[in-house]
Design an enzyme around this catalytic site. Structure first.
Site, short mmCIF file in Angstrom:
data_model
loop_
_atom_site.label_atom_id
_atom_site.label_comp_id
_atom_site.label_asym_id
_atom_site.label_seq_id
_atom_site.Cartn_x
_atom_site.Cartn_y
_atom_site.Cartn_z
N HIS A 98 1.03 -1.13 0.00
CA HIS A 98 0.09 0.05 -0.07
C HIS A 98 0.82 1.22 0.09
CE1 HIS A 98 -0.11 -0.75 4.84
NE2 HIS A 98 0.85 0.25 4.27
N HIS A 100 -1.66 5.01 9.81
CA HIS A 100 -0.27 5.44 9.92
C HIS A 100 -0.69 6.82 10.84
CE1 HIS A 100 -0.17 2.74 6.45
NE2 HIS A 100 1.09 2.94 6.79
N HIS A 108 10.55 -3.50 4.04
CA HIS A 108 10.92 -2.28 3.86
C HIS A 108 11.18 -1.40 5.22
CE1 HIS A 108 6.83 -1.71 4.38
NE2 HIS A 108 6.86 -0.32 4.30
N GLU A 147 4.79 -4.91 8.60
CA GLU A 147 3.23 -4.93 7.94
C GLU A 147 2.61 -6.31 7.48
OE1 GLU A 147 3.35 -0.15 6.66
OE2 GLU A 147 3.36 -1.78 5.28
#
Length: 283
Positions: A12, A59, A192, A239
């Site tokens: 995403h 977030h 990441h 995630e």
């Protein structure tokens, strides 16, 4: 009766929204990622789901470091996209489904989970980007039930706890007695890290391990605890917990219809997987 048709798992990255806005889908940097959505578009066109249950991480839009629930379920009548400035800009709210949300909440509480229930809620790129990728014409034909998982503030939930949450949601969907098709989303990742000395960290081996086992052996992803995953996949690579929970919600026998992996997109290992629920579990 309700039918869970399958699962869509996708990165995403907010930069994807920027690429969509700028029309860069065929740019050499982006094309290998966007090409992975052809099978998903065909699947959605064939199945025409009515509802999307989305496992994602917030977030800082609804929850911040001073108030961070481990799990939260939206029970709002609609969800407006109010991203932090990086993703797609659109002003129409996504329709919610309070009846199903409360059914899920009541069911998973009976299964000994204690989610925060949100009768008002906004969504960020973790929901908006996957929707824009899945339905690129901008017409979202589904009602949304968002399930937020803490991947930010330690202590984080374990992979097993997230998998068990997904299974509990799956049981709730099995007992939903309306004649509707439901698709599951797991969003985020893969490996990441955006900050610190390991900024830009990508672990192709771990990513491919996850992709290889997601459909046939999801419990293989539970062998690493949360801190192991941070070490392996980076601080944002955790995630994968969203994918693990979403996979748990697919309780029938599944098969992989498509898988795509592209490195890098905005310092992220971007991936997409489409799983079909072969038994089409029905209530």
């Amino acid at each position: 009766m309700s039918e869970v048709v399958g699962g869509i798992f996708t990165s995403h990255v907010p930069g994807i929204g920027g690429a969509i806005t700028k029309g860069l889908q065929h740019d050499p940097y982006w094309k290998p990622f966007f090409d992975g959505f052809g099978p998903i578009h065909a699947f959605l066109q064939r199945e025409k789901p009515d509802v999307a249950v989305v496992f994602y991480n917030d977030h800082g839009l609804n929850f911040f470091l001073d108030k961070m629930p481990t799990f939260a379920v939206g029970a709002a009548p609609d969800y407006r996209h109010e991203d932090e400035g990086w993703g797609i800009a659109f002003d129409r709210p996504m329709p919610g489904y309070p009846d199903l949300s409360w059914h899920i909440i009541e069911s998973i509480v009976n299964d000994e989970f204690d989610p925060v229930t949100c009768q008002t809620m906004t969504v960020d790129h973790a929901v908006a980007v996957p929707f824009e990728l899945a339905w690129p014409d901008g017409d979202f034909p589904v009602k949304l039930v968002p399930v937020a998982i803490n991947t930010v503030q330690h202590p984080l939930p374990s992979p097993k706890r997230c998998y068990d949450l997904g299974k509990a949601v799956g049981r709730a969907l099995e007992s939903w007695d309306r004649d509707e098709k439901i698709v599951i989303f797991g969003t985020g990742g893969l490996s990441h890290q955006l900050e610190g000395g390991r900024a830009g960290h990508i672990n192709v081996d771990y990513d491919k391990f996850c992709l290889r086992n997601l459909a046939p052996d999801p419990e293989a992803l539970l062998q690493h605890d949360t801190l192991d995953i941070v070490e392996l996949a980076g601080s944002q690579g955790v995630e994968i917990l969203n994918w693990i929970a979403a996979r748990g919600a697919l309780r029938g026998s599944v098969r992989e219809l498509a898988s795509n992996y592209h490195v890098p997109i905005s310092n992220t290992a971007a991936a997409t997987v489409l799983l079909e629920n072969r038994e089409k579990v029905r209530a």
